[in-house]
Each structure stands twice: as structure tokens, then as C-alpha cells.
Design an enzyme around this catalytic site. Sequence first.
Site, PDB file in Angstrom:
ATOM      1  N   LYS A  65     -59.788 119.198   5.085  1.00 34.29           N
ATOM      2  CA  LYS A  65     -60.658 118.715   4.011  1.00 34.29           C
ATOM      3  C   LYS A  65     -61.666 119.805   3.655  1.00 34.29           C
ATOM      4  O   LYS A  65     -62.392 120.292   4.519  1.00 34.29           O
ATOM      5  CB  LYS A  65     -61.393 117.433   4.424  1.00 34.29           C
ATOM      6  CG  LYS A  65     -62.263 116.870   3.283  1.00 34.29           C
ATOM      7  CD  LYS A  65     -62.752 115.465   3.549  1.00 34.29           C
ATOM      8  CE  LYS A  65     -63.890 115.431   4.539  1.00 34.29           C
ATOM      9  NZ  LYS A  65     -64.509 114.096   4.625  1.00 34.29           N
ATOM     10  N   ARG A 108     -63.561 106.322   4.908  1.00 30.87           N
ATOM     11  CA  ARG A 108     -63.626 106.499   6.362  1.00 30.87           C
ATOM     12  C   ARG A 108     -65.054 106.406   6.876  1.00 30.87           C
ATOM     13  O   ARG A 108     -65.287 105.951   7.994  1.00 30.87           O
ATOM     14  CB  ARG A 108     -62.950 107.799   6.781  1.00 30.87           C
ATOM     15  CG  ARG A 108     -63.484 109.090   6.179  1.00 30.87           C
ATOM     16  CD  ARG A 108     -64.621 109.656   6.980  1.00 30.87           C
ATOM     17  NE  ARG A 108     -64.607 111.100   6.985  1.00 30.87           N
ATOM     18  CZ  ARG A 108     -65.688 111.828   7.230  1.00 30.87           C
ATOM     19  NH1 ARG A 108     -66.864 111.239   7.427  1.00 30.87           N
ATOM     20  NH2 ARG A 108     -65.597 113.143   7.258  1.00 30.87           N
ATOM     21  N   ASP A 155     -82.099 100.245  -1.444  1.00 25.69           N
ATOM     22  CA  ASP A 155     -82.088 101.635  -1.870  1.00 25.69           C
ATOM     23  C   ASP A 155     -83.451 101.956  -2.462  1.00 25.69           C
ATOM     24  O   ASP A 155     -84.123 101.065  -3.021  1.00 25.69           O
ATOM     25  CB  ASP A 155     -80.990 101.861  -2.922  1.00 25.69           C
ATOM     26  CG  ASP A 155     -80.712 103.332  -3.169  1.00 25.69           C
ATOM     27  OD1 ASP A 155     -79.743 103.852  -2.585  1.00 25.69           O
ATOM     28  OD2 ASP A 155     -81.456 103.963  -3.949  1.00 25.69           O
ATOM     29  N   GLY A 211     -76.426 109.215   8.175  1.00 21.81           N
ATOM     30  CA  GLY A 211     -76.943 110.226   7.248  1.00 21.81           C
ATOM     31  C   GLY A 211     -77.160 111.601   7.824  1.00 21.81           C
ATOM     32  O   GLY A 211     -77.109 112.604   7.102  1.00 21.81           O
ATOM     33  N   ALA A 212     -77.411 111.707   9.129  1.00 23.81           N
ATOM     34  CA  ALA A 212     -77.712 113.009   9.728  1.00 23.81           C
ATOM     35  C   ALA A 212     -76.418 113.708  10.124  1.00 23.81           C
ATOM     36  O   ALA A 212     -76.083 113.842  11.292  1.00 23.81           O
ATOM     37  CB  ALA A 212     -78.630 112.849  10.931  1.00 23.81           C
ATOM     38  N   LYS A 217     -81.057 117.441   9.589  1.00 25.84           N
ATOM     39  CA  LYS A 217     -81.174 116.077   9.090  1.00 25.84           C
ATOM     40  C   LYS A 217     -81.514 115.109  10.228  1.00 25.84           C
ATOM     41  O   LYS A 217     -81.131 115.333  11.374  1.00 25.84           O
ATOM     42  CB  LYS A 217     -79.876 115.637   8.423  1.00 25.84           C
ATOM     43  CG  LYS A 217     -79.494 116.433   7.185  1.00 25.84           C
ATOM     44  CD  LYS A 217     -78.224 115.896   6.562  1.00 25.84           C
ATOM     45  CE  LYS A 217     -77.850 116.632   5.299  1.00 25.84           C
ATOM     46  NZ  LYS A 217     -76.637 116.064   4.665  1.00 25.84           N
ATOM     47  N   SER A 283     -73.178 109.196  13.811  1.00 28.24           N
ATOM     48  CA  SER A 283     -71.945 109.613  13.146  1.00 28.24           C
ATOM     49  C   SER A 283     -72.167 110.924  12.399  1.00 28.24           C
ATOM     50  O   SER A 283     -73.075 111.030  11.570  1.00 28.24           O
ATOM     51  CB  SER A 283     -71.484 108.541  12.156  1.00 28.24           C
ATOM     52  OG  SER A 283     -70.425 109.002  11.357  1.00 28.24           O
TER      53      SER A 283
END
Length: 311
Positions: A65, A108, A155, A211-212, A217, A283
Site C-alpha cells: 500500500k 480496515r 466531531d 489517531g496516533a 501524534k 492502533s
Amino acid sequence: MVPLFTAGHVQAAVSPERALDAVREAFVAYRRGEWSMPPQVYVPAYPAGDFRAMPVLGAGHASLKWVTSFPGNPERGVPTVTGLVLLSDASNGMLGAVLDAGAVTALRTGAAAVLAAEALGRSGAMSAAVIGAGVNGQAAARTFLARGREVALWDIDRSRAEAAASELGASVAVSRDEALGADLLVTMTPGHEVLLPAGSLRPGQHVSLMGADGPGKAEIAVDELVSTRIFCDDWEQASHNGELVHAFEAGALTREQVTELGAVLAGEAEGRLSDDEITTFDSTGLAIQDLAIALAAMERAEELDVPTLPV
């Protein structure tokens, strides 16, 4: 002729539930040594974003990818994530398919977030919430809904949360604090702001921190992270580019304090130990997940009459 899966074809080929099952199988196969995954390569273009190359070998195939992450893009009317997934036959090296990387990534990522929440959340968990109503946040909400669970979206741009909730059949959280208090929480932000300072989580919560996924991050404070039972997708990757790196570099975390999700799914390690325990899942996004979605998409290539490219 090689199948070309546009974003629409990927979404039509792989349902959220199929994505979750495929990602679960990939975690287990990787844990058992049946799939191999070299480290992903980051090409920073900061502060705007970065490029990533993510290779993997498994199930008789290899994939690569080439994908971007430019969080400011939506303000310019273009996607945060763009790129391609190349799927090849591992027996002869021939290209087998080309897929839209943004759609693969969203599927995913949403699957991994909910898979971790289901594996690590407490029994009887009721409320679920997703912070961040972008493409990946919507994928997580869609996956929760496909699993029969109500979910609230929040959000920083309320209109975006409202539009996404209306399209998906989700609800909109009254406030960020309400969303952050959910039994099963998914944070899907650019990772530039700490959402969870010390003392913010309550007993019994689970948080999938999505997000990190790159250097610098963070969505959770180090002190808060190390007070929880910590799980990750892959130690090597997460300890260099995820939430864990901040705690690890500060000497507040050791390898022994972190359990890989694949070990839990393969029955080799315990998940949650009690209903009062707080669990966190870091993640960083794995190439094994991309391969899993690509293979699932290929199952329906002929049925969907996917267009082809000459090679």
C-alpha cells in the site's frame, strides 16, 4: 487484465462485518507466523502530512500500500488519505489487482477499532461513541452499527457529525465529554491534541486509540495510558510510531506491560481481566489488515463486474 477496485467497488465488495472477520483472521495468521510484515516506511512531508509504504506477505499473496495522510486536505476539498493497494500473486509475482487505498484503509481501520472494542470491552458494555466523524470515523461507526450496536458521533465540526450521523443512522453526542464517557470509545482524530488527560477515564471503559498512527501524534496523556491495561496492534510498530512511543521513551512503559491484540485473538494471552479494568488499544494500522481487505474484495470481483486494466 487486472481488476481495478475503485472506492465504490471496495465498499460494495466488502461489508463492515466481512471486514471485521477478515481483519480478525489476519491478526491471528500474523500472530501464528503464517503472514510476514516488514516495517512500514514513513516519508515525512511535515507539517502537511506524510507518505507511507506498507508491504506484507500472506495467504499466497503479497500486497503493497502506497498511501498518504494529509489531515488538512478536507479543508481544501480533497481527501486526507489517498493512494493505491497493489495485490500480487506470491507464487509468480504477477499483479492481481489494484485497489483504492482510501477505501481499504477506512474499512480496515473501522474494523480494527470495533474488533478491539469487542475483544477488550467489558461484558455488558452499553454505550459506544466515536470521536471524529471523518471517513475513518464513519467507518468505525458503520461497523458498530453493523454489529447491532447503537453509536454516537462527535466531531469538532458539529455539522459534519450531524451529516454523518444522519447518513449512517447513528446519533450525535451532546458534547465531547459525553462521547468520551462511553463504555466503548473510539478516538479517530488527527492525533495533534490529547483528548484524554490524566484521570479522564473511568473504571470499565475501553478506548480504541486510532489517531496516533505516526511520529509526534498522541490522543492520550502518558500518565493516563500507563494507568490502563494496554494492548496494541504490533509492538514494534506501535513502540516507534504510536501512542506507546511517548511512554516508552519516557521510561514509563516496558514491553512486558503491553499485549498484542493478535495474541488475545489467537487465545495465547488474556484480554480484559475484570469489569472494572480500563483497557486501551493503540492502533498504528498494519499492512496485514490491508491485505485482508484486498483478499476479501477479490472474492467478489467477478460478481460485481469490476473493471480491468491492461498490464
